[in-house]
Scaffold this active site. Sequence first.
Site, PDB file in Angstrom:
ATOM      1  N   ILE A  12     -43.765 -30.130  -9.232  1.00 45.19           N
ATOM      2  CA  ILE A  12     -43.273 -31.285  -8.456  1.00 45.19           C
ATOM      3  C   ILE A  12     -43.888 -31.292  -7.057  1.00 45.19           C
ATOM      4  O   ILE A  12     -44.341 -32.341  -6.573  1.00 45.19           O
ATOM      5  CB  ILE A  12     -41.725 -31.277  -8.377  1.00 45.19           C
ATOM      6  CG1 ILE A  12     -41.118 -31.191  -9.778  1.00 45.19           C
ATOM      7  CG2 ILE A  12     -41.226 -32.535  -7.672  1.00 45.19           C
ATOM      8  CD1 ILE A  12     -39.602 -31.006  -9.799  1.00 45.19           C
ATOM      9  N   PHE A  77     -39.725 -26.963  -1.798  1.00 43.05           N
ATOM     10  CA  PHE A  77     -39.698 -26.986  -3.272  1.00 43.05           C
ATOM     11  C   PHE A  77     -39.672 -25.581  -3.864  1.00 43.05           C
ATOM     12  O   PHE A  77     -39.268 -25.400  -5.003  1.00 43.05           O
ATOM     13  CB  PHE A  77     -40.974 -27.641  -3.823  1.00 43.05           C
ATOM     14  CG  PHE A  77     -41.138 -29.106  -3.573  1.00 43.05           C
ATOM     15  CD1 PHE A  77     -40.593 -30.037  -4.444  1.00 43.05           C
ATOM     16  CD2 PHE A  77     -41.862 -29.568  -2.481  1.00 43.05           C
ATOM     17  CE1 PHE A  77     -40.764 -31.396  -4.241  1.00 43.05           C
ATOM     18  CE2 PHE A  77     -42.039 -30.928  -2.263  1.00 43.05           C
ATOM     19  CZ  PHE A  77     -41.489 -31.840  -3.145  1.00 43.05           C
ATOM     20  N   ALA A  78     -40.193 -24.591  -3.127  1.00 44.55           N
ATOM     21  CA  ALA A  78     -40.457 -23.270  -3.735  1.00 44.55           C
ATOM     22  C   ALA A  78     -39.198 -22.704  -4.375  1.00 44.55           C
ATOM     23  O   ALA A  78     -38.143 -22.661  -3.750  1.00 44.55           O
ATOM     24  CB  ALA A  78     -40.991 -22.301  -2.687  1.00 44.55           C
ATOM     25  N   ASP A 122     -29.718 -31.261 -10.320  1.00 42.38           N
ATOM     26  CA  ASP A 122     -28.443 -31.725 -10.914  1.00 42.38           C
ATOM     27  C   ASP A 122     -27.677 -30.562 -11.553  1.00 42.38           C
ATOM     28  O   ASP A 122     -26.465 -30.642 -11.742  1.00 42.38           O
ATOM     29  CB  ASP A 122     -28.687 -32.845 -11.949  1.00 42.38           C
ATOM     30  CG  ASP A 122     -29.602 -32.445 -13.110  1.00 42.38           C
ATOM     31  OD1 ASP A 122     -30.066 -31.284 -13.170  1.00 42.38           O
ATOM     32  OD2 ASP A 122     -29.855 -33.313 -13.977  1.00 42.38           O
ATOM     33  N   TYR A 145     -29.935 -19.327 -12.890  1.00 46.20           N
ATOM     34  CA  TYR A 145     -30.816 -20.255 -12.152  1.00 46.20           C
ATOM     35  C   TYR A 145     -29.989 -21.229 -11.324  1.00 46.20           C
ATOM     36  O   TYR A 145     -30.179 -21.363 -10.112  1.00 46.20           O
ATOM     37  CB  TYR A 145     -31.716 -21.037 -13.124  1.00 46.20           C
ATOM     38  CG  TYR A 145     -32.319 -22.284 -12.500  1.00 46.20           C
ATOM     39  CD1 TYR A 145     -33.307 -22.186 -11.527  1.00 46.20           C
ATOM     40  CD2 TYR A 145     -31.878 -23.561 -12.866  1.00 46.20           C
ATOM     41  CE1 TYR A 145     -33.838 -23.322 -10.932  1.00 46.20           C
ATOM     42  CE2 TYR A 145     -32.409 -24.700 -12.285  1.00 46.20           C
ATOM     43  CZ  TYR A 145     -33.391 -24.577 -11.313  1.00 46.20           C
ATOM     44  OH  TYR A 145     -33.909 -25.698 -10.715  1.00 46.20           O
ATOM     45  N   ASN A 175     -37.272 -33.430 -14.606  1.00 48.82           N
ATOM     46  CA  ASN A 175     -38.579 -34.053 -14.384  1.00 48.82           C
ATOM     47  C   ASN A 175     -39.517 -33.842 -15.566  1.00 48.82           C
ATOM     48  O   ASN A 175     -39.441 -32.806 -16.237  1.00 48.82           O
ATOM     49  CB  ASN A 175     -39.257 -33.413 -13.172  1.00 48.82           C
ATOM     50  CG  ASN A 175     -38.689 -33.846 -11.838  1.00 48.82           C
ATOM     51  OD1 ASN A 175     -39.432 -34.100 -10.901  1.00 48.82           O
ATOM     52  ND2 ASN A 175     -37.374 -33.934 -11.724  1.00 48.82           N
ATOM     53  N   ASP A 267     -29.646 -20.871 -30.112  1.00 46.93           N
ATOM     54  CA  ASP A 267     -29.350 -21.664 -28.920  1.00 46.93           C
ATOM     55  C   ASP A 267     -29.541 -20.810 -27.668  1.00 46.93           C
ATOM     56  O   ASP A 267     -29.436 -19.580 -27.711  1.00 46.93           O
ATOM     57  CB  ASP A 267     -27.894 -22.169 -28.988  1.00 46.93           C
ATOM     58  CG  ASP A 267     -27.710 -23.453 -28.200  1.00 46.93           C
ATOM     59  OD1 ASP A 267     -28.655 -23.863 -27.480  1.00 46.93           O
ATOM     60  OD2 ASP A 267     -26.618 -24.051 -28.298  1.00 46.93           O
TER      61      ASP A 267
END
Length: 338
Positions: A12, A77-78, A122, A145, A175, A267
Amino acid sequence: MNLLVTGAAGFIGSTYVRGLLARNGGPKVTVLDKLTYAGSRDNLPESHPRLEFVHGDICDAPLVDRLMAHADEVVHFAAESHVDRSINGAADFVRTNVVGTQTLLDSALRHGVRTFVHVSTDEVYGSIKTGSWPEEHPLRPSSPYSASKASSDLLALAYHHTHGMDVRVTRCSNNYGPHQFPEKVVPLFITNLLDGRKVPLYGEGLNVRDWLHVEDHCHGIELVRTKGRPGEIYNIGGGTELTNKELTALILEVCGAGWDMVEHVADRKGHDLRYSVDWTKARTELGYRPLHDFETGVATTAGWYRSHRAWWQPLKQRAQLPPGKSQEQPLKQPVEQS
Ligand code: NAD
Ligand code: TDX
């Protein structure tokens, strides 16, 4: 105007910087990137009169300080960005996403940086069965994360609340587009199919994601940087919610493959069912709206991967090697379909 952009050798950030450099009279850009497995110097022009590339770590406080001394604004962004990797080991996620963000914020505060845009996600909200999250919804991240991203998101907002810093936070949906590392679902599935390999669909494939073209996301970030307000959070959505099965069907179609190329695999642990951001605020306050049609966007993205094998093939081979192994090993084990 000098803009410090972190993590812009990644997917991104590099799209954002290429967009800035293509504009006449845009800012001077300094990119700080560690070039982890996910960063590629080739994602940015080799040289450009308004670009300086610095190979380094956002946790390196003296280096960050030297760069921050010349920065008017920051777009951050990193990050370690892949959920599956955070399940295998969270240490790098805490280091880069939390400590790295704090290092940048401290330095930005010391140097009186005008505006600091923190790129969040999000996923910090957790999972939602129905409806969509507005910005004031409490955070309930569920993977290592997203927990590390929520920590950095809250730290950024705390620097506004405590120190009055002009911090702005964006929380966007999934994205897709060119230059995405071939571990995320869209480029992984496309490149597997281009290689004649099956695609690993997690569980029943019923998890839902909202898809956002990377250029729409970058446009949203630029609106937040130039027109947003200090201390505010802006959700940035794509407007295309699909189950992973629906997404897979579209990718199979644009790649000319059938369902026999789908392998049902175990999963993801703690797999969030659905993400959905309410981006009314970005629309009404900043005039944001996504411009890319999803079906066309996926087809052109597949076309990009088809014509850029030299970009992704070495990355994919490297990514599939477990540390210390020299043979390629499958990352996902097929399971019996229930
Ligand atoms: P990416 O993994 O493609 O790129 C991350 C970049 O950060 C790489 O160039 C890497 O080398 C660099 N980096 C990692 N650790 C670093 C460190 N310690 N110091 C300096 N540089 C470092 O990620 P992306 O998909 O481009 O995501 C960019 C940002 O957007 C991330 O903060 C991510 O959390 C967020 N985000 C991504 C998505 C998505 O769908 N990809 C969605 C929402 C939010
Ligand atoms: O092999 C796969 N098979 C599969 O079914 C992979 C890699 C993923 N999936 C599923 C899991 C998710 O439901 O596809 C969906 C999307 O997975 P990812 O591409 O890994 O993205 P996700 O986990 O949703 O997170 C992404 O969006 C939010 C980015 O990686 C994050 O950086 C961002 O914050």
